[in-house]
Design a protein around this motif. Structure first.
Motif, PDB file in Angstrom:
ATOM      1  N   ALA A   1      -2.461  -4.895  14.209  1.00  0.00           N
ATOM      2  CA  ALA A   1      -3.675  -5.026  13.407  1.00  0.00           C
ATOM      3  C   ALA A   1      -3.845  -3.890  12.403  1.00  0.00           C
ATOM      4  N   LEU A   2      -3.401  -2.680  12.763  1.00  0.00           N
ATOM      5  CA  LEU A   2      -3.689  -1.507  11.939  1.00  0.00           C
ATOM      6  C   LEU A   2      -2.507  -0.991  11.117  1.00  0.00           C
ATOM      7  N   LEU A   3      -1.279  -1.268  11.562  1.00  0.00           N
ATOM      8  CA  LEU A   3      -0.118  -0.642  10.925  1.00  0.00           C
ATOM      9  C   LEU A   3       0.645  -1.563   9.984  1.00  0.00           C
ATOM     10  N   ILE A   4       0.487  -2.865  10.138  1.00  0.00           N
ATOM     11  CA  ILE A   4       1.259  -3.800   9.301  1.00  0.00           C
ATOM     12  C   ILE A   4       0.462  -4.222   8.067  1.00  0.00           C
ATOM     13  N   ALA A   5      -0.608  -4.974   8.260  1.00  0.00           N
ATOM     14  CA  ALA A   5      -1.387  -5.459   7.119  1.00  0.00           C
ATOM     15  C   ALA A   5      -2.862  -5.572   7.483  1.00  0.00           C
ATOM     16  N   PRO A   6      -3.551  -4.449   7.623  1.00  0.00           N
ATOM     17  CA  PRO A   6      -4.978  -4.491   7.951  1.00  0.00           C
ATOM     18  C   PRO A   6      -5.813  -4.951   6.754  1.00  0.00           C
ATOM     19  N   PRO A   7      -7.049  -5.391   7.001  1.00  0.00           N
ATOM     20  CA  PRO A   7      -7.926  -5.777   5.895  1.00  0.00           C
ATOM     21  C   PRO A   7      -8.199  -4.584   4.981  1.00  0.00           C
ATOM     22  N   MET A   8      -8.202  -4.809   3.704  1.00  0.00           N
ATOM     23  CA  MET A   8      -8.423  -3.751   2.729  1.00  0.00           C
ATOM     24  C   MET A   8      -9.799  -3.105   2.946  1.00  0.00           C
ATOM     25  N   GLY A   9      -9.811  -1.781   3.056  1.00  0.00           N
ATOM     26  CA  GLY A   9     -11.058  -1.048   3.179  1.00  0.00           C
ATOM     27  C   GLY A   9     -11.589  -0.909   4.589  1.00  0.00           C
ATOM     28  N   GLN A  10     -10.933  -1.531   5.573  1.00  0.00           N
ATOM     29  CA  GLN A  10     -11.401  -1.478   6.954  1.00  0.00           C
ATOM     30  C   GLN A  10     -10.263  -1.011   7.870  1.00  0.00           C
ATOM     31  N   LEU A  11     -10.262   0.273   8.211  1.00  0.00           N
ATOM     32  CA  LEU A  11      -9.233   0.843   9.085  1.00  0.00           C
ATOM     33  C   LEU A  11      -7.825   0.581   8.537  1.00  0.00           C
ATOM     34  N   SER A  12      -7.676   0.760   7.244  1.00  0.00           N
ATOM     35  CA  SER A  12      -6.435   0.379   6.564  1.00  0.00           C
ATOM     36  C   SER A  12      -5.532   1.559   6.210  1.00  0.00           C
ATOM     37  N   GLY A  13      -5.892   2.765   6.620  1.00  0.00           N
ATOM     38  CA  GLY A  13      -5.174   3.951   6.182  1.00  0.00           C
ATOM     39  C   GLY A  13      -3.693   3.972   6.504  1.00  0.00           C
ATOM     40  N   PHE A  14      -3.300   3.403   7.635  1.00  0.00           N
ATOM     41  CA  PHE A  14      -1.898   3.443   8.045  1.00  0.00           C
ATOM     42  C   PHE A  14      -1.156   2.143   7.735  1.00  0.00           C
ATOM     43  N   GLY A  15      -1.752   1.226   7.019  1.00  0.00           N
ATOM     44  CA  GLY A  15      -1.133  -0.060   6.761  1.00  0.00           C
ATOM     45  C   GLY A  15       0.009   0.020   5.765  1.00  0.00           C
ATOM     46  N   LEU A  16       1.132  -0.626   6.107  1.00  0.00           N
ATOM     47  CA  LEU A  16       2.235  -0.736   5.146  1.00  0.00           C
ATOM     48  C   LEU A  16       1.783  -1.594   3.974  1.00  0.00           C
ATOM     49  N   TRP A  17       1.091  -2.677   4.293  1.00  0.00           N
ATOM     50  CA  TRP A  17       0.403  -3.499   3.310  1.00  0.00           C
ATOM     51  C   TRP A  17      -1.082  -3.511   3.678  1.00  0.00           C
TER      52      TRP A  17
ATOM     53  N   GLN B   1       0.821  -1.211   0.000  1.00  0.00           N
ATOM     54  CA  GLN B   1       0.000   0.000   0.000  1.00  0.00           C
ATOM     55  C   GLN B   1       0.861   1.269   0.000  1.00  0.00           C
ATOM     56  N   MET B   2       1.945   1.262   0.792  1.00  0.00           N
ATOM     57  CA  MET B   2       2.805   2.441   0.883  1.00  0.00           C
ATOM     58  C   MET B   2       4.264   2.035   0.760  1.00  0.00           C
ATOM     59  N   GLN B   3       5.068   2.966   0.270  1.00  0.00           N
ATOM     60  CA  GLN B   3       6.512   2.791   0.326  1.00  0.00           C
ATOM     61  C   GLN B   3       6.950   2.922   1.778  1.00  0.00           C
ATOM     62  N   ILE B   4       8.049   2.258   2.127  1.00  0.00           N
ATOM     63  CA  ILE B   4       8.482   2.232   3.518  1.00  0.00           C
ATOM     64  C   ILE B   4       8.766   3.645   4.042  1.00  0.00           C
ATOM     65  N   GLY B   5       9.311   4.512   3.184  1.00  0.00           N
ATOM     66  CA  GLY B   5       9.602   5.886   3.611  1.00  0.00           C
ATOM     67  C   GLY B   5       8.340   6.655   3.969  1.00  0.00           C
ATOM     68  N   ALA B   6       7.330   6.539   3.121  1.00  0.00           N
ATOM     69  CA  ALA B   6       6.061   7.215   3.388  1.00  0.00           C
ATOM     70  C   ALA B   6       5.389   6.642   4.633  1.00  0.00           C
ATOM     71  N   TRP B   7       5.485   5.327   4.779  1.00  0.00           N
ATOM     72  CA  TRP B   7       4.886   4.665   5.951  1.00  0.00           C
ATOM     73  C   TRP B   7       5.537   5.169   7.235  1.00  0.00           C
ATOM     74  N   LEU B   8       6.849   5.256   7.254  1.00  0.00           N
ATOM     75  CA  LEU B   8       7.552   5.741   8.439  1.00  0.00           C
ATOM     76  C   LEU B   8       7.202   7.200   8.735  1.00  0.00           C
ATOM     77  N   MET B   9       6.970   7.964   7.690  1.00  0.00           N
ATOM     78  CA  MET B   9       6.607   9.369   7.878  1.00  0.00           C
ATOM     79  C   MET B   9       5.267   9.502   8.613  1.00  0.00           C
ATOM     80  N   TRP B  10       4.353   8.573   8.335  1.00  0.00           N
ATOM     81  CA  TRP B  10       3.036   8.625   8.969  1.00  0.00           C
ATOM     82  C   TRP B  10       3.026   8.036  10.371  1.00  0.00           C
ATOM     83  N   MET B  11       4.072   7.323  10.757  1.00  0.00           N
ATOM     84  CA  MET B  11       4.048   6.600  12.027  1.00  0.00           C
ATOM     85  C   MET B  11       3.858   7.480  13.269  1.00  0.00           C
ATOM     86  N   PRO B  12       4.497   8.661  13.370  1.00  0.00           N
ATOM     87  CA  PRO B  12       4.236   9.483  14.565  1.00  0.00           C
ATOM     88  C   PRO B  12       2.759   9.811  14.741  1.00  0.00           C
TER      89      PRO B  12
END
Length: 297
Positions: free
Chosen positions: A245-261, A139-150
């Motif tokens: 549950a939310l940051l690594i690989a959440p189900p598509m379309g359900q609380l998935s905004g911060f998911g790396l995958w 879903q996101m590149q690792i750099g973008a994902w890390l940027m959203w982590m805070p």
């Protein structure tokens, strides 16, 4: 079993043990959760599409699929957090530390439990759940994902702290004091926590699994709180669980905004699979045992 470390929190809960007071807090908190919070989320989402929490697509109803939308959902638990503090004072004459435990002890127990949970998380990532690899999509590149982590972790911290303060800090202690029974108070609080996880998106027998799992998690968090005398361990376990549950690989379309995958998964099918249910139950058991070991260190 007597939880000696729990004595201070239970003493504060024992000042007002009338059931009507507990029922009033439950009723007002319910209104905050199902009425006030959705209205606030909707009003905030109307300001910009980037922070809109809910959306209707051709494939169905989606929730928290953008980073801004999911943050708004998580941050909205601040309303429950504030309500818990205010209602505990108004109906039970309990201050903030009466429902969290002593601050220095809470911090110490949170840190040690968090470290052990983080180590367990690394092991769980190395041993993924059934079919996880086949379901995952980037879903996101690792750099973008890390940027959203805070932002993501701030929202998660608000959410899990609010739930633990209400269900374990206030409700469980009040029920134990009112019933004069550790087991009754813990079970009742866990049951109410489970009911709060009823989902309209899942149908049939599959809808039962999240509720049962939440009840069991409530018992785990309740036991850790009673053993430690603070919310520190329960918050640490809850935070790591929700982060997975939310940051690594959440189900598509359900609380998935911060998911790396994201995972392309049918929850109705997954939650009807005995193997997945057993796997998740085993992970929860290991989590509880690991947290107990951490508290003894």
């Amino acid at each position: 079993m007597r939880y000696n470390a729990y004595a201070k929190m239970l003493t504060s809960a024992g000042k007002q043990t009338a059931y009507w007071r507990i029922a009033a807090v439950l009723g007002i908190s319910f209104l905050v959760t199902v009425l006030v919070t959705p209205i606030c989320i909707g009003l905030i989402g109307g300001l910009s599409p980037n922070i809109r929490a809910f959306s209707q697509t051709e494939t169905g109803f989606e929730i928290g699929t953008s980073q801004g939308g999911l943050f708004v959902i998580l941050a909205s638990f601040a309303l429950l957090l504030v309500a818990t503090v205010v209602l505990a004072k108004r109906f039970a004459d309990r201050d903030l530390r009466d429902i969290t435990g002593p601050a220095p002890q809470l911090r110490t127990q949170f840190i040690v439990t968090f470290k052990w949970m983080l180590g367990l998380t690394v092991l769980m990532i190395l041993v993924p759940s059934p079919n996880l690899v086949n379901e995952m999509q980037g879903q996101m590149q690792i750099g973008a994902w890390l940027m959203w982590m805070p932002l993501a972790m701030t929202g998660l911290a608000v959410q899990v702290t609010a739930e633990e303060m209400f269900f374990r800090g206030y409700l469980q202690t009040q029920l134990i004091a009112a019933t004069r029974s550790y087991s009754k108070g813990m079970v009742l609080a866990a049951l109410l926590f489970g009911i709060g996880h009823v989902s309209t998106e899942i149908e049939g027998i599959a809808a039962v699994f999240p509720v049962i799992w939440a009840v069991l998690f409530g018992l785990v968090a309740g036991d850790l709180t009673a053993r430690s005398g603070t919310l520190g361990p329960a918050i640490a376990v809850h935070f790591i669980n929700n982060a997975m549950a939310l940051l690594i690989a959440p189900p598509m379309g359900q609380l998935s905004g911060f998911g790396l995958w994201t995972r392309d998964i049918d929850l109705n099918t997954a939650y009807s699979d005995p193997w997945i249910i057993c796997f998740e139950g085993l992970i929860l058991l290991i989590t509880w045992l690991t947290a107990r070991i951490a508290l003894k260190r």
